[in-house]
Structure formats: C-alpha cells, structure tokens
Design a protein around this motif. Structure first.
Motif, short mmCIF file in Angstrom:
data_model
loop_
_atom_site.label_atom_id
_atom_site.label_comp_id
_atom_site.label_asym_id
_atom_site.label_seq_id
_atom_site.Cartn_x
_atom_site.Cartn_y
_atom_site.Cartn_z
N LEU A 10 38.16 -10.64 108.19
CA LEU A 10 38.53 -9.85 107.01
C LEU A 10 37.35 -9.10 106.40
N GLU A 11 36.23 -9.78 106.24
CA GLU A 11 35.08 -9.16 105.59
C GLU A 11 34.55 -7.98 106.40
N ARG A 46 42.41 -6.05 95.02
CA ARG A 46 42.59 -7.50 95.17
C ARG A 46 43.95 -7.93 94.64
N ASP A 100 41.43 -12.76 97.81
CA ASP A 100 40.57 -12.55 98.96
C ASP A 100 41.22 -12.89 100.29
N THR A 101 42.41 -13.49 100.28
CA THR A 101 43.03 -13.90 101.53
C THR A 101 43.77 -12.76 102.22
N MET A 102 44.06 -11.68 101.51
CA MET A 102 44.74 -10.52 102.08
C MET A 102 44.28 -9.28 101.33
N TYR A 121 46.73 -3.22 104.03
CA TYR A 121 46.45 -4.64 103.87
C TYR A 121 45.83 -5.18 105.15
N ARG A 167 44.31 -11.62 108.24
CA ARG A 167 43.52 -12.43 109.17
C ARG A 167 44.46 -13.10 110.17
#
Length: 125
Positions: A12-13, A29, A33-35, A46, A49
């Motif tokens: 993701l990062e 956001r 931080d998960t999507m 979007y 991960r």
C-alpha cells in the motif's frame, strides 16, 4: 451513479507514493490506512492490499501476480502535456512500454505501474 476505481497491490505505501508522484493525486483517508484513497481525478482510486499468490476471485483459478500482466480494463490519465506526464510517471517508477504515438485524436503513451498494471497517458488534440 458514482464510479470508484480499485487497484490491487501488494504494498500500500509504495503504491500510494507511486500514484501521488506519477499522476499528481493526493491522499485521502476515507477508510483509514487500511484502504487508502487517492483523490484529484474524476473518480477516487482505492488501493487494496492483496498479497501476491492469493486467489484473484473465488470463481477462477488465477492467482494475483504483480509482474506485468494484461487485462482489458486499465486506467487512462488525460493530460495536457504528454512529454511532461511521461517524464513524471517514469521518475515515479512507471515503465514506458512504447514510444508516445500520435493519431488523429491526439497522443498516447503506454506504461505499466510498478505492480504490473497497464496505465495509459492520453493527450487529446
């Protein structure tokens, strides 16, 4: 009706850094931080991960692979200056797959992102 774009990535990062640097998007956001969502285009993008090797769907035998792959659905980014946009995308980590091509409607650059997804830059005349 709204359209959302989802891109499977294994990092993701790294994906967020690439799409911000390559195409001038900005981080949102909406879901934490998960999507991460990327804003600044006509539809939010979007990042999801999805580890390499996991099933692409429950109905197919294919597994996710982040080497260069082909799919009939891809992203086109409409730009005002294709040379500058190509240089920016390459500096961010994209791969140019063919020289910029001219046609009656404008110019087209074929690229791949660092996760194997096809991406085009389009400059209309």
């Amino acid at each position: 009706m709204d359209i959302l774009v989802n891109i499977d990535v294994d990092d993701l990062e790294r994906a967020e850094r690439f799409y911000i640097a390559a195409f001038g998007l900005r981080a949102g956001r909406r879901f934490g931080d998960t999507m991460p969502d990327l804003l600044g285009g006509s539809a939010p993008i979007y990042l999801l991960r999805k580890p390499a090797g996991t099933p692409a769907t429950h109905a197919a035998m294919q597994r996710r692979d982040y080497a260069r792959h082909w799919t009939p659905v891809h992203l086109d980014f409409v730009v005002d200056n294709i040379e500058a946009a190509v240089a920016n995308a390459l500096a961010a980590g994209a791969r140019l797959e063919a020289p910029v091509a001219d046609s009656a409607w404008g110019r087209l650059a074929l690229l791949a992102d660092p996760f194997g997804h096809g991406v085009c830059l389009v400059q209309f005349s």
